[in-house]
Enzyme design. Structure first.
Site, PDB file in Angstrom:
ATOM      1  N   CYS A   1       0.821  -1.210   0.000  1.00 17.71           N
ATOM      2  CA  CYS A   1       0.000   0.000   0.000  1.00 17.71           C
ATOM      3  C   CYS A   1       0.858   1.265   0.000  1.00 17.71           C
ATOM      4  O   CYS A   1       0.382   2.337  -0.367  1.00 17.71           O
ATOM      5  CB  CYS A   1      -0.944   0.004   1.199  1.00 17.71           C
ATOM      6  SG  CYS A   1      -0.114  -0.099   2.797  1.00 17.71           S
ATOM      7  N   ASN A   2       2.118   1.153   0.404  1.00 18.17           N
ATOM      8  CA  ASN A   2       2.984   2.329   0.501  1.00 18.17           C
ATOM      9  C   ASN A   2       3.989   2.467  -0.627  1.00 18.17           C
ATOM     10  O   ASN A   2       4.593   3.525  -0.785  1.00 18.17           O
ATOM     11  CB  ASN A   2       3.762   2.303   1.824  1.00 18.17           C
ATOM     12  CG  ASN A   2       2.860   2.494   3.012  1.00 18.17           C
ATOM     13  OD1 ASN A   2       1.851   3.178   2.911  1.00 18.17           O
ATOM     14  ND2 ASN A   2       3.204   1.884   4.136  1.00 18.17           N
TER      15      ASN A   2
ATOM     16  N   ASP B   1       7.618   0.182  11.018  1.00 18.09           N
ATOM     17  CA  ASP B   1       6.611  -0.816  10.643  1.00 18.09           C
ATOM     18  C   ASP B   1       7.322  -1.975   9.953  1.00 18.09           C
ATOM     19  O   ASP B   1       7.804  -1.846   8.831  1.00 18.09           O
ATOM     20  CB  ASP B   1       5.585  -0.185   9.705  1.00 18.09           C
ATOM     21  CG  ASP B   1       4.452  -1.147   9.348  1.00 18.09           C
ATOM     22  OD1 ASP B   1       4.531  -2.324   9.751  1.00 18.09           O
ATOM     23  OD2 ASP B   1       3.500  -0.715   8.686  1.00 18.09           O
ATOM     24  N   PHE B   2       7.399  -3.120  10.640  1.00 18.44           N
ATOM     25  CA  PHE B   2       8.176  -4.254  10.136  1.00 18.44           C
ATOM     26  C   PHE B   2       7.351  -5.210   9.275  1.00 18.44           C
ATOM     27  O   PHE B   2       7.851  -6.260   8.879  1.00 18.44           O
ATOM     28  CB  PHE B   2       8.800  -5.027  11.304  1.00 18.44           C
ATOM     29  CG  PHE B   2       9.976  -4.324  11.922  1.00 18.44           C
ATOM     30  CD1 PHE B   2      11.244  -4.461  11.392  1.00 18.44           C
ATOM     31  CD2 PHE B   2       9.808  -3.508  13.025  1.00 18.44           C
ATOM     32  CE1 PHE B   2      12.331  -3.807  11.950  1.00 18.44           C
ATOM     33  CE2 PHE B   2      10.881  -2.848  13.598  1.00 18.44           C
ATOM     34  CZ  PHE B   2      12.151  -2.997  13.056  1.00 18.44           C
TER      35      PHE B   2
ATOM     36  N   GLY C   1     -10.677  -8.698   2.207  1.00 20.38           N
ATOM     37  CA  GLY C   1      -9.312  -9.005   1.783  1.00 20.38           C
ATOM     38  C   GLY C   1      -8.509  -9.679   2.878  1.00 20.38           C
ATOM     39  O   GLY C   1      -8.393  -9.147   3.983  1.00 20.38           O
TER      40      GLY C   1
ATOM     41  N   LEU D   1      -1.612 -10.974   3.231  1.00 15.92           N
ATOM     42  CA  LEU D   1      -0.764 -10.921   4.420  1.00 15.92           C
ATOM     43  C   LEU D   1      -1.155  -9.754   5.320  1.00 15.92           C
ATOM     44  O   LEU D   1      -1.299  -9.900   6.537  1.00 15.92           O
ATOM     45  CB  LEU D   1       0.706 -10.794   3.999  1.00 15.92           C
ATOM     46  CG  LEU D   1       1.737 -10.754   5.128  1.00 15.92           C
ATOM     47  CD1 LEU D   1       1.693 -12.043   5.933  1.00 15.92           C
ATOM     48  CD2 LEU D   1       3.137 -10.525   4.559  1.00 15.92           C
TER      49      LEU D   1
ATOM     50  N   GLY E   1      -4.085  -8.014   5.246  1.00 21.77           N
ATOM     51  CA  GLY E   1      -5.458  -8.192   5.701  1.00 21.77           C
ATOM     52  C   GLY E   1      -5.563  -9.180   6.853  1.00 21.77           C
ATOM     53  O   GLY E   1      -6.335  -8.973   7.799  1.00 21.77           O
TER      54      GLY E   1
END
Length: 405
Positions: free
Chosen positions: A68-69, A127-128, A202, A205, A207
């Site tokens: 998403c990023n 954020d890992f 969804g 991973l 979701g």
């Protein structure tokens, strides 16, 4: 029978020398909005098309990381040719990576990979989740023969650095991940969030992580999940004590829920204003490209996308910034370890050559003492040792191994 080292060491030497051709290009949240990033998203079908492009793409290795990023392409080969091919497949102009993104090669590309894996380049610092996504992307590339030993080891070193950053710094202190952000936002919108009805769309991973967090932090919330593959939704519902429904039914049932969360990347908008028949629904669109129309806000509903969620959480990240220097030290250490491994790997051909020579001496001079054979081997290779003392270490290592036999 004499071992056939020649083909092996030549192949490995060629492979390792390709590190100067290691590259990454892509776009991320720094210069591109969620709407723009959505145009560059690479789904499974698109990834297969790119990875199956054969020699026309002019790269031996490719890793396609799409979240998403960010959308990033790592590889070994001709970066400009790969950019043209990827742009053609996703239907976007090639020069957009100059306008919205970045192109890095060699050491700069390696450093970028390590920062991404360790959460230093995440939209939410620390954020890992990206580490797991990188691992999956590499595994997917390997299925298509697009991951050589060199690139696979590079990714593994980056993931090792990520684990150490996570365990030895406070970079991920607290619960500020993109998946947990949804929980905090729900609690902010609904103070009595523990008893609300939530629809999660969804179960990739990301979701799945959102769903697990809902069950953990909001155990009494009535959760329903929907996924393109119904069996996956059914299995998740079974393991996490919730309901499930077919993906195609989503538009028909959203009005029965207080919160609707979308994590599924879709080509067309999944939830439109005409689907909404009441106000007060909170829509969280955490996918790129988005699956929920922002126009639902005009119907008295609240709407958040991944950029909104990141902005809300930024105020909690000041403490993490203080941990960045520690994380960078760890990354530099692991990059140095990789470089040392790479140097040794580059010299494998020399070790094989020494072994070949000693084997030949064994066959030709069976009555000659080992010490004499070693001297003969050193005489043959003294020129290489004088040119590069580093190579001499590997020669001595090979001879030492021989003497032990």
């Amino acid at each position: 029978m004499k071992p056939d080292w020649s083909m092996k060491y030549l192949a490995e030497e060629k492979e390792c020398q390709g590190l100067n051709d290691f590259f990454v290009f892509g776009i991320n949240y720094n210069k591109a909005s969620a709407e723009i990033r959505g145009k560059y998203a690479i789904d499974t079908s698109t990834a297969e098309t790119i990875l199956n492009a054969g020699s026309t793409i002019d790269a031996t290795d490719l890793i396609l990381l799409s979240t998403c990023n960010r959308t990033e392409v790592y590889g070994l080969g001709n970066m400009e040719v790969v950019i043209q091919k990827v742009s053609e497949v996703i239907g976007q102009p090639a020069d957009s990576f100059e306008k919205y993104g970045y192109k890095l090669k060699a050491k700069a590309a390696v450093f970028h990979l390590f920062k991404v894996a360790s959460g230093l380049d995440s939209q939410i610092l620390g954020d890992f989740e990206i580490a797991g996504q990188l691992k999956q992307a590499a595994k997917f590339s390997k299925k298509f023969g697009r991951l050589s030993n060199l690139t696979e080891r590079l990714v593994n070193f980056a993931l090792q650095a990520s684990k150490e950053v996570k365990s030895k710094t406070q970079l991920s202190k607290g619960t500020v991940s993109a998946s947990y952000a949804a929980i905090e936002l729900i609690q902010e919108i609904h103070p009595q969030a523990d008893s609300i009805k939530i629809l999660l769309i969804g179960l990739g991973l990301f979701g799945e992580n959102v769903g697990k967090n809902i069950r953990h932090y909001l155990p009494n919330a009535r959760l329903t999940v929907a996924n393109r593959t119904l069996m996956k939704a059914e299995m998740f519902a079974h393991h996490h004590r919730c309901s499930y429904l077919p993906f195609e039914k989503v538009g028909e049932v959203i009005n029965a829920y207080d919160v609707v969360i979308n994590t599924a990347a879709v080509e067309a908008v999944l939830i439109k204003p005409e689907h909404v028949q009441r106000n007060g629904i909170a829509f969280l669109d955490m996918s790129v490209p988005g699956g929920i129309s922002p126009d639902v806000q005009q119907l008295g509903c609240t709407y958040y996308n991944i950029d909104h969620i990141s902005a809300i959480l930024n105020k909690t990240l000041a403490a993490r910034q203080a941990e960045v220097p520690k994380a960078l030290d760890i990354i530099q250490y692991h990059i140095k370890e990789f470089v040392e491994w790479h140097k040794v790997y580059l010299q494998r051909w020399l070790i094989y050559r020494v072994k070949d020579l000693l084997f030949e001496l064994d066959c030709a001079e069976s009555t000659v003492p080992k010490e004499k054979k070693v001297q003969n081997a050193l005489n043959h290779l003294v020129v290489n040792i004088k040119k590069d003392p580093y190579k001499g270490c590997h020669v001595l290592g090979a001879i030492n191994e021989y003497l032990k036999n």
